[in-house]
Design an enzyme around this catalytic site. Structure first.
Site, short mmCIF file in Angstrom:
data_model
loop_
_atom_site.label_atom_id
_atom_site.label_comp_id
_atom_site.label_asym_id
_atom_site.label_seq_id
_atom_site.Cartn_x
_atom_site.Cartn_y
_atom_site.Cartn_z
N ASP A 1 5.47 44.00 -10.34
CA ASP A 1 5.64 43.00 -11.40
C ASP A 1 4.40 42.13 -11.51
O ASP A 1 4.00 41.47 -10.54
CB ASP A 1 6.86 42.10 -11.11
CG ASP A 1 8.17 42.80 -11.40
OD1 ASP A 1 8.26 43.49 -12.42
OD2 ASP A 1 9.12 42.66 -10.60
N ASP B 1 -0.80 39.87 -8.03
CA ASP B 1 -0.98 38.83 -9.04
C ASP B 1 -0.54 37.46 -8.55
O ASP B 1 -0.67 36.48 -9.29
CB ASP B 1 -0.20 39.17 -10.31
CG ASP B 1 1.30 39.05 -10.10
OD1 ASP B 1 1.83 39.71 -9.18
OD2 ASP B 1 1.95 38.29 -10.83
N ASP C 1 1.12 45.66 -5.85
CA ASP C 1 2.34 44.97 -6.24
C ASP C 1 2.72 45.56 -7.60
O ASP C 1 1.90 46.20 -8.27
CB ASP C 1 2.08 43.48 -6.35
CG ASP C 1 3.28 42.72 -6.89
OD1 ASP C 1 4.38 42.86 -6.32
OD2 ASP C 1 3.13 42.02 -7.91
#
Length: 340
Positions: A21, A218, A19
């Site tokens: 961001d 995250d 991922d």
């Protein structure tokens, strides 16, 4: 407990899917250690890919952004929800069909690139509405989308992330804007393309061929759930949205395979842990209190404490409120952000 004592996590996989961001960068600044970690993967000749729900940039723009941060990347390595949404619409609609775009210019460009015609008004009788995050999206855009969907247009959301990470904390994401239309229309989108739907990760995993792919994210509600839906192992890094408290409360479909503080966990066996651990492991012991919370005692590695707490919390569906029963446990809970 580490993946296998003394073995690096990354050595068990032929492809690492990141991922962006909250994992590689926050908005436009690289997260400490991320550039070095990806550089190390490249130096070892390991395949990488990037899967992002962010629909505000095209794949080529994301690749340029990464390269500018010191992470060499090609557009082919980047999978965005904007491109995937445009491809889905191209499969369903005739060439040249009008599509009302609610989002950033990147989403309009992706729609144009697949031979469809971006429009901004419901008066142009769009066959579909595609909605993605854009910092300039406002009431007028949502009003046009509402009118178009009521008139019969297919409603496609690039993703439903409630928030997006920033250096100042979580900010409203596309899911928050989708929620506005959901309230106005009294129904949800016809199709959601991005994570936690498995399409982005499944596409990336095919690049691994016969090998195994590891998803690094995250967010439990997008990255980790999406990886589980795609049948892939996952590593949660605590550099973005989801924290230790959210991890302890995670339902089965949002539980990662491994946890680390950051991307060092890919290479350092001491910097990653498999979850859940055991109620007693790594020098720690966790129990359920009379009030339905958790108690932690003992001493040892910080991540082992988290794995031990996950074991008890997940088995007992306990409240993620943890009481320390030793001075070392007090210090561990403060470090994990689990103290009162």
């Amino acid at each position: 407990m580490t993946p296998d004592a003394g073995e690096r996590l990354v050595d068990g996989y032929s492809l690492v899917v990141f991922d962006l961001d909250g994992v590689i960068y926050l908005i436009d600044r690289p997260i400490p250690g991320a550039v070095e970690a990806v550089g190390r993967l490249h130096a070892e000749g390991r395949a990488v890919a990037y899967a992002t729900n962010n629909a505000a940039r095209r794949s080529s723009e994301v690749a340029d952004l990464l390269t500018g941060m010191g992470v060499p990347a090609t557009p082919e390595e980047v999978l965005t929800s904007a491109a995937a949404s445009a491809e889905l619409l191209a499969e369903r609609l005739p060439a040249g069909a009008a599509v009302l775009v609610v989002g950033a210019e990147a989403l309009r460009a992706e729609v144009s690139a697949v031979g469809l015609r971006p429009v901004a008004s419901a008066d142009e009788s769009p066959a579909a509405v595609v909605q993605g995050y854009g910092p300039q999206v406002g009431w007028a855009d949502l009003a046009e989308a509402s009118l178009a969907v009521r008139a019969g247009a297919v409603w496609v959301a690039t993703n439903t992330d409630r928030t997006l990470p920033s250096g100042r904390g979580p900010l409203p994401g596309n899911g928050s804007l989708v929620a506005v239309l959901r309230t106005a229309l009294d129904r949800g989108p016809d199709v959601v393309v991005g994570k936690p739907e498995p399409a982005l990760f499944a596409t990336a995993a095919r690049r691994a061929g016969e090998g195994r792919a590891l998803v690094v994210g995250d967010r439990l509600d997008t990255d980790i759930e999406g990886a589980r839906r795609a049948g892939l192992d996952s590593l949660l890094v605590l550099t973005g949205i989801s924290d230790a408290s959210e991890l302890l409360a995670a339902p089965p479909e949002r539980r990662p395979t491994f946890v680390s503080a950051d991307l060092a966990g890919l290479f350092d066996p001491a910097a990653v842990v498999r979850v859940p651990g055991t109620p007693e492991g790594g020098g720690w012991s966790a129990t359920v209190t009379d009030g339905g919370g958790l108690a932690l005692t003992g001493a040892g590695r910080l991540l082992d404490a988290l794995a031990t707490l996950c074991a008890v919390a997940w088995a007992a569906d306990a409240d993620p409120v943890v009481r320390p029963d030793s001075s070392e446990a007090t210090e561990a809970l403060v470090a994990l952000g689990l103290s009162d």
